[in-house]
Design an enzyme around this catalytic site. Structure first.
Site, PDB file in Angstrom:
ATOM      1  N   ALA A   1       6.574  15.133  25.873  1.00 15.68           N
ATOM      2  CA  ALA A   1       6.174  14.849  27.210  1.00 15.68           C
ATOM      3  C   ALA A   1       5.197  13.714  27.476  1.00 15.68           C
ATOM      4  O   ALA A   1       4.842  13.250  28.499  1.00 15.68           O
ATOM      5  CB  ALA A   1       5.328  16.059  27.996  1.00 15.68           C
TER       6      ALA A   1
ATOM      7  N   THR B   1      -1.069   9.483   1.664  1.00 16.04           N
ATOM      8  CA  THR B   1      -1.209   8.115   1.965  1.00 16.04           C
ATOM      9  C   THR B   1      -2.362   7.980   2.946  1.00 16.04           C
ATOM     10  O   THR B   1      -2.723   8.867   3.614  1.00 16.04           O
ATOM     11  CB  THR B   1       0.084   7.505   2.001  1.00 16.04           C
ATOM     12  OG1 THR B   1       0.624   7.751   3.193  1.00 16.04           O
ATOM     13  CG2 THR B   1       1.366   7.614   1.066  1.00 16.04           C
TER      14      THR B   1
ATOM     15  N   ALA C   1       9.090  -0.257   4.340  1.00 15.72           N
ATOM     16  CA  ALA C   1       8.123  -0.340   5.464  1.00 15.72           C
ATOM     17  C   ALA C   1       8.433   0.780   6.729  1.00 15.72           C
ATOM     18  O   ALA C   1       9.681   1.093   6.761  1.00 15.72           O
ATOM     19  CB  ALA C   1       8.302  -1.573   6.114  1.00 15.72           C
ATOM     20  N   GLY C   2       7.442   1.414   7.158  1.00 16.49           N
ATOM     21  CA  GLY C   2       7.689   2.327   8.332  1.00 16.49           C
ATOM     22  C   GLY C   2       6.504   2.641   9.063  1.00 16.49           C
ATOM     23  O   GLY C   2       5.409   2.287   8.614  1.00 16.49           O
TER      24      GLY C   2
ATOM     25  N   TYR D   1      10.029   9.716  15.542  1.00 19.41           N
ATOM     26  CA  TYR D   1       9.778   9.346  14.138  1.00 19.41           C
ATOM     27  C   TYR D   1      10.888   9.830  13.315  1.00 19.41           C
ATOM     28  O   TYR D   1      11.746   9.264  12.731  1.00 19.41           O
ATOM     29  CB  TYR D   1       8.354   9.837  13.633  1.00 19.41           C
ATOM     30  CG  TYR D   1       8.149   9.393  12.218  1.00 19.41           C
ATOM     31  CD1 TYR D   1       7.978   8.245  11.599  1.00 19.41           C
ATOM     32  CD2 TYR D   1       8.346  10.415  11.229  1.00 19.41           C
ATOM     33  CE1 TYR D   1       7.865   7.942  10.241  1.00 19.41           C
ATOM     34  CE2 TYR D   1       8.306  10.342   9.835  1.00 19.41           C
ATOM     35  CZ  TYR D   1       7.923   9.183   9.100  1.00 19.41           C
ATOM     36  OH  TYR D   1       8.028   8.763   7.994  1.00 19.41           O
TER      37      TYR D   1
ATOM     38  N   ARG E   1       0.910  -1.155   0.017  1.00 21.56           N
ATOM     39  CA  ARG E   1       0.104  -0.038  -0.117  1.00 21.56           C
ATOM     40  C   ARG E   1       0.916   1.196   0.145  1.00 21.56           C
ATOM     41  O   ARG E   1       2.201   1.074   0.396  1.00 21.56           O
ATOM     42  CB  ARG E   1      -0.933  -0.016   1.247  1.00 21.56           C
ATOM     43  CG  ARG E   1      -0.289   0.092   2.556  1.00 21.56           C
ATOM     44  CD  ARG E   1      -1.087  -0.022   3.587  1.00 21.56           C
ATOM     45  NE  ARG E   1      -0.600   0.539   5.019  1.00 21.56           N
ATOM     46  CZ  ARG E   1      -1.204   0.616   6.134  1.00 21.56           C
ATOM     47  NH1 ARG E   1      -2.423   0.549   6.277  1.00 21.56           N
ATOM     48  NH2 ARG E   1      -0.526   0.891   7.306  1.00 21.56           N
ATOM     49  N   GLY E   2       0.194   2.307  -0.239  1.00 29.91           N
ATOM     50  CA  GLY E   2       0.826   3.762  -0.226  1.00 29.91           C
ATOM     51  C   GLY E   2       2.188   3.683  -1.013  1.00 29.91           C
ATOM     52  O   GLY E   2       2.316   3.434  -2.264  1.00 29.91           O
ATOM     53  N   ILE E   3       3.257   4.620  -0.460  1.00 27.65           N
ATOM     54  CA  ILE E   3       4.419   4.633  -1.444  1.00 27.65           C
ATOM     55  C   ILE E   3       5.009   3.468  -1.817  1.00 27.65           C
ATOM     56  O   ILE E   3       5.354   3.269  -2.953  1.00 27.65           O
ATOM     57  CB  ILE E   3       5.415   5.506  -0.687  1.00 27.65           C
ATOM     58  CG1 ILE E   3       4.751   7.027  -0.227  1.00 27.65           C
ATOM     59  CG2 ILE E   3       6.825   5.837  -1.473  1.00 27.65           C
ATOM     60  CD1 ILE E   3       5.576   7.662   0.929  1.00 27.65           C
TER      61      ILE E   3
ATOM     62  N   LYS F   1      14.242   8.274  11.456  1.00 27.19           N
ATOM     63  CA  LYS F   1      14.417   8.576   9.991  1.00 27.19           C
ATOM     64  C   LYS F   1      16.007   9.317  10.095  1.00 27.19           C
ATOM     65  O   LYS F   1      16.453   9.203   8.997  1.00 27.19           O
ATOM     66  CB  LYS F   1      13.404   9.455   9.590  1.00 27.19           C
ATOM     67  CG  LYS F   1      12.056   8.764   9.335  1.00 27.19           C
ATOM     68  CD  LYS F   1      12.028   7.414   8.611  1.00 27.19           C
ATOM     69  CE  LYS F   1      10.713   6.938   8.439  1.00 27.19           C
ATOM     70  NZ  LYS F   1      10.758   5.631   7.587  1.00 27.19           N
TER      71      LYS F   1
END
Length: 250
Positions: free
Chosen positions: A102, A198, A93-94, A163, A17-19, A167
């Site tokens: 916090a 996406t 995949a990600g 995230y 799916r997606g990219i 990356k």
């Protein structure tokens, strides 16, 4: 083992799916044989059937959870047993969790690091012998690794600290891989786009229109362009920002 002639072979994680799905589709259109991996078997089966029907290429599907080191190792074995070469490894995949520092949850932290960084590192390690062998047999083109990073790995974005950190580490890993392996024909590129339209960005629709985002085709086109370069051309990273008055933004 499948006889795919002299055609090139790619492995795409997150390819249902997606990219990742669009990258797999573009590669199939260029005649690549493929291994498509994703977490859910249903998504893998659908992707394999669609690619075979539309492009007539050999496609091998593997259901694998990138948060599992055992699944990552199994994916490498299954690809190597099914094909005898690997011209392109796409680390697509990600996963990400939008939460302020916090409010960080250890479980979410662990999952993002496992999927976004640990899995790519382990998969490259396991497949490096096949990448090297492919590059040696095809010195003009070599073999490439393309990792889907993020612009948040270059410029921070509120709510995406873990995230973005994962990356950023992926971008660094790709640079080191090229330093160690490009003399032998294996190089890596980290693609760092801003928000792409996406299902992963559906939660942003209340403040960001779809037409303000990048398209999956934008990213897939960059992957294709990398496959057309000679082994002499090493591209450490490509940053793609969205149109507007602020350059470095997700």
């Amino acid at each position: 083992m499948v006889d795919h002639g002299s055609g090139r072979v790619a492995l795409v994680t997150g390819g249902s799916r997606g990219i990742g799905a669009e990258i797999a589709r573009r590669l199939a259109g260029e005649g690549f044989a493929l291994t498509v991996a994703a977490r859910q078997q249903a998504g893998v089966t659908t992707a394999v059937e669609q690619l075979r029907a539309e492009f007539g290429v050999e496609v091998h599907g593997v259901a694998a959870n990138m948060a599992s080191a055992d699944d990552v190792a199994r994916l490498a074995v299954e690809h190597s047993e099914h094909f005898d070469r690997l011209d392109l490894l796409v680390l697509g995949a990600g996963m990400g969790t939008d939460e302020r520092i916090a409010d960080l949850r250890p479980k979410a932290y662990d999952l993002q690091l496992a999927v976004n960084l640990k899995a790519p590192v382990l998969l490259v390690r396991e497949l490096l012998p096949l990448l090297r062998a492919t590059a040696e047999a095809n010195p003009a083109t070599g073999a490439r690794v393309v990792a889907l990073a993020s612009i948040t790995g270059v410029a921070g974005e509120a709510g995406l600290s873990v995230y973005g950190a994962s990356k950023a580490a992926l971008i660094s890993f790709c640079e080191t891989l090229s330093l160690e392996e490009s003399a032998g024909g294996v190089s890596a590129t980290a693609l760092a786009p801003g928000y792409v339209d996406t299902d992963m960005t559906e939660h942003l629709r209340d403040r960001l229109d779809r037409d303000a985002m990048l398209t999956v085709g934008d990213v897939a086109e960059l992957v294709l362009s990398l496959t057309r370069l000679s082994a002499a051309a090493v591209v450490p990273s490509i940053v793609v920002t969205r149109a507007g008055p602020q350059l470095w933004r997700a």
